[in-house]
Design a protein around this motif. Structure first.
Motif, PDB file in Angstrom:
ATOM      1  N   LYS A 170       0.888  -1.170   0.000  1.00  0.00           N
ATOM      2  CA  LYS A 170       0.000   0.000   0.000  1.00  0.00           C
ATOM      3  C   LYS A 170       0.919   1.210   0.000  1.00  0.00           C
ATOM      4  N   THR A 171       0.667   2.155  -0.880  1.00  0.00           N
ATOM      5  CA  THR A 171       1.548   3.308  -0.996  1.00  0.00           C
ATOM      6  C   THR A 171       0.856   4.592  -0.538  1.00  0.00           C
ATOM      7  N   TRP A 172       1.630   5.478   0.003  1.00  0.00           N
ATOM      8  CA  TRP A 172       1.172   6.805   0.414  1.00  0.00           C
ATOM      9  C   TRP A 172       1.570   7.777  -0.690  1.00  0.00           C
ATOM     10  N   THR A 173       0.570   8.315  -1.395  1.00  0.00           N
ATOM     11  CA  THR A 173       0.848   9.310  -2.431  1.00  0.00           C
ATOM     12  C   THR A 173       0.682  10.699  -1.840  1.00  0.00           C
ATOM     13  N   THR A 174       1.745  11.464  -1.849  1.00  0.00           N
ATOM     14  CA  THR A 174       1.710  12.817  -1.288  1.00  0.00           C
ATOM     15  C   THR A 174       2.241  13.827  -2.301  1.00  0.00           C
ATOM     16  N   ASP A 175       1.772  15.061  -2.215  1.00  0.00           N
ATOM     17  CA  ASP A 175       2.376  16.121  -3.031  1.00  0.00           C
ATOM     18  C   ASP A 175       3.152  17.096  -2.139  1.00  0.00           C
ATOM     19  N   GLY A 176       3.425  16.665  -0.895  1.00  0.00           N
ATOM     20  CA  GLY A 176       4.210  17.502   0.019  1.00  0.00           C
ATOM     21  C   GLY A 176       5.545  16.844   0.342  1.00  0.00           C
ATOM     22  N   PHE A 177       6.474  16.855  -0.594  1.00  0.00           N
ATOM     23  CA  PHE A 177       7.754  16.162  -0.450  1.00  0.00           C
ATOM     24  C   PHE A 177       8.490  16.579   0.825  1.00  0.00           C
ATOM     25  N   PHE A 178       8.450  17.861   1.143  1.00  0.00           N
ATOM     26  CA  PHE A 178       9.153  18.351   2.337  1.00  0.00           C
ATOM     27  C   PHE A 178       8.230  18.444   3.559  1.00  0.00           C
ATOM     28  N   ARG A 179       7.079  17.745   3.515  1.00  0.00           N
ATOM     29  CA  ARG A 179       6.157  17.749   4.643  1.00  0.00           C
ATOM     30  C   ARG A 179       5.915  16.331   5.165  1.00  0.00           C
ATOM     31  N   GLU A 180       6.861  15.454   4.917  1.00  0.00           N
ATOM     32  CA  GLU A 180       6.778  14.092   5.433  1.00  0.00           C
ATOM     33  C   GLU A 180       7.392  14.086   6.833  1.00  0.00           C
ATOM     34  N   THR A 181       6.631  14.595   7.795  1.00  0.00           N
ATOM     35  CA  THR A 181       7.125  14.733   9.161  1.00  0.00           C
ATOM     36  C   THR A 181       7.200  13.371   9.847  1.00  0.00           C
ATOM     37  N   ALA A 182       7.928  13.317  10.949  1.00  0.00           N
ATOM     38  CA  ALA A 182       8.075  12.055  11.681  1.00  0.00           C
ATOM     39  C   ALA A 182       6.725  11.523  12.137  1.00  0.00           C
ATOM     40  N   ASP A 183       5.886  12.403  12.668  1.00  0.00           N
ATOM     41  CA  ASP A 183       4.572  11.960  13.130  1.00  0.00           C
ATOM     42  C   ASP A 183       3.690  11.499  11.969  1.00  0.00           C
ATOM     43  N   MET A 184       3.814  12.178  10.833  1.00  0.00           N
ATOM     44  CA  MET A 184       3.003  11.783   9.682  1.00  0.00           C
ATOM     45  C   MET A 184       3.472  10.435   9.133  1.00  0.00           C
ATOM     46  N   VAL A 185       4.781  10.214   9.107  1.00  0.00           N
ATOM     47  CA  VAL A 185       5.310   8.925   8.664  1.00  0.00           C
ATOM     48  C   VAL A 185       4.794   7.810   9.580  1.00  0.00           C
ATOM     49  N   LYS A 186       4.830   8.047  10.882  1.00  0.00           N
ATOM     50  CA  LYS A 186       4.325   7.042  11.831  1.00  0.00           C
ATOM     51  C   LYS A 186       2.834   6.791  11.623  1.00  0.00           C
ATOM     52  N   TYR A 187       2.095   7.843  11.354  1.00  0.00           N
ATOM     53  CA  TYR A 187       0.646   7.739  11.126  1.00  0.00           C
ATOM     54  C   TYR A 187       0.360   6.912   9.868  1.00  0.00           C
ATOM     55  N   ARG A 188       1.048   7.219   8.786  1.00  0.00           N
ATOM     56  CA  ARG A 188       0.837   6.482   7.532  1.00  0.00           C
ATOM     57  C   ARG A 188       1.275   5.019   7.689  1.00  0.00           C
ATOM     58  N   ARG A 189       2.356   4.819   8.384  1.00  0.00           N
ATOM     59  CA  ARG A 189       2.844   3.462   8.619  1.00  0.00           C
ATOM     60  C   ARG A 189       1.817   2.657   9.419  1.00  0.00           C
ATOM     61  N   ALA A 190       1.186   3.303  10.388  1.00  0.00           N
ATOM     62  CA  ALA A 190       0.201   2.632  11.240  1.00  0.00           C
ATOM     63  C   ALA A 190      -1.033   2.205  10.453  1.00  0.00           C
ATOM     64  N   GLU A 191      -1.340   2.918   9.368  1.00  0.00           N
ATOM     65  CA  GLU A 191      -2.509   2.530   8.573  1.00  0.00           C
ATOM     66  C   GLU A 191      -2.132   1.666   7.375  1.00  0.00           C
ATOM     67  N   GLY A 192      -0.926   1.123   7.392  1.00  0.00           N
ATOM     68  CA  GLY A 192      -0.572   0.083   6.428  1.00  0.00           C
ATOM     69  C   GLY A 192       0.255   0.496   5.236  1.00  0.00           C
ATOM     70  N   CYS A 193       0.694   1.739   5.180  1.00  0.00           N
ATOM     71  CA  CYS A 193       1.521   2.177   4.050  1.00  0.00           C
ATOM     72  C   CYS A 193       2.977   1.764   4.274  1.00  0.00           C
ATOM     73  N   GLN A 194       3.550   1.058   3.309  1.00  0.00           N
ATOM     74  CA  GLN A 194       4.957   0.657   3.406  1.00  0.00           C
ATOM     75  C   GLN A 194       5.896   1.602   2.666  1.00  0.00           C
ATOM     76  N   VAL A 195       5.350   2.332   1.677  1.00  0.00           N
ATOM     77  CA  VAL A 195       6.192   3.208   0.858  1.00  0.00           C
ATOM     78  C   VAL A 195       5.470   4.527   0.603  1.00  0.00           C
ATOM     79  N   VAL A 196       6.221   5.487   0.081  1.00  0.00           N
ATOM     80  CA  VAL A 196       5.667   6.802  -0.245  1.00  0.00           C
ATOM     81  C   VAL A 196       6.189   7.253  -1.603  1.00  0.00           C
ATOM     82  N   GLU A 197       5.321   7.874  -2.389  1.00  0.00           N
ATOM     83  CA  GLU A 197       5.716   8.451  -3.682  1.00  0.00           C
ATOM     84  C   GLU A 197       4.753   9.599  -3.992  1.00  0.00           C
ATOM     85  N   MET A 198       4.760  10.114  -5.204  1.00  0.00           N
ATOM     86  CA  MET A 198       4.055  11.364  -5.465  1.00  0.00           C
ATOM     87  C   MET A 198       3.011  11.312  -6.575  1.00  0.00           C
TER      88      MET A 198
END
Length: 253
Positions: A170-198
């Motif tokens: 499951k991927t996290w698609t974001t348009d905020g490359f410089f807004r991948e904060t530590a808390d947001m990464v933990k949040y996305r990881r908790a809901e099953g996202c293993q990777v991030v792209e745009m």
């Protein structure tokens, strides 16, 4: 159908297929139904030159001209085009390709890892979390968009044939490359996202809206798994040429 209004503008939606500006109002191109739409830098152009691909058109943006080529692989005509980084520009170009006859699209590109995944590992997204804006112009608001199962199966078939290891994700698609904060990464990881792209969620939404088949092959590049420090590693550089060849094989499939 009337616009579905909302207090938050990005959550407003219009299902009307016809827009004031349509993707192919001038050019009149007719491209092959199968297409490779790859986020692989200069490797796309180099592959086109090395395989004597035929120039069949172009897409002109405000900053760059994107050449479009035709390959013949095992008797199958395949459209080949470099994809621009970012949900909005890549979806604009994808919509143009669809308007010009493309019906089956395979894309490839790098992704950041949110978990402890080695560099240059291949991943096949089944679902993309919609944390960008573009997908909301193509589909009603929802948290995620699913990718086309037939396209996923085609990708699996080719990777299995060559004995290439991969994992579903499951991927996290974001348009905020410089807004991948530590808390947001933990949040996305908790809901099953293993990777991030745009781009994945936006491209999948566009494909679903236009009624075509879209699948994506990702490979791991940098890592966000250590929340204290971003690890650029080699940006997945060893996978570019392999991913390019795999895309062509999948498109021919």
């Amino acid at each position: 159908m009337a616009v579905q209004k909302h207090e938050i503008p990005i959550l407003e939606y219009d299902a009307e297929q016809k827009a004031v500006i349509m993707p192919n109002v001038r050019e009149g191109y007719q491209f092959p139904e199968r297409a490779v739409f790859a986020f692989l830098s200069d490797v796309v152009e180099e592959y086109a030159i090395a395989h004597r691909a035929e120039w069949i058109g172009e897409f002109e943006s405000a900053t760059k001209m994107y050449p479009i080529y035709k390959l013949n692989v095992n008797g199958k005509e395949i459209c080949l085009c470099q994809a621009p980084v970012g949900a909005a520009p890549s979806t604009q170009l994808l919509d143009f390709l669809i308007a010009c006859g493309v019906k089956y699209v395979i894309s490839a590109g790098s992704c950041g890892t949110l978990e402890d995944i080695a560099e240059n590992e291949f991943l096949i997204p089944q679902e993309a979390l919609r944390d960008e804006g573009t997908s909301y112009h193509y589909l009603p608001p929802s948290r995620c968009v699913s990718l086309n199962q037939e396209a996923i199966s085609m990708i699996q078939n080719v990777l299995n044939r060559y004995g290439i290891r991969y994992q579903m994700c499951k991927t996290w698609t974001t348009d905020g490359f410089f807004r991948e904060t530590a808390d947001m990464v933990k949040y996305r990881r908790a809901e099953g996202c293993q990777v991030v792209e745009m781009e994945c969620a936006a491209l999948a939404a566009c494909a679903q809206f236009r009624g075509i088949s879209f699948g994506q092959l990702l490979f791991s590049a940098d890592s966000l798994a250590n929340l204290e420090k971003h690890d650029m590693r080699g940006w997945g550089g060893d996978s570019f040429e392999v991913a390019m060849q795999l895309c062509v094989e999948i498109a021919a499939e």
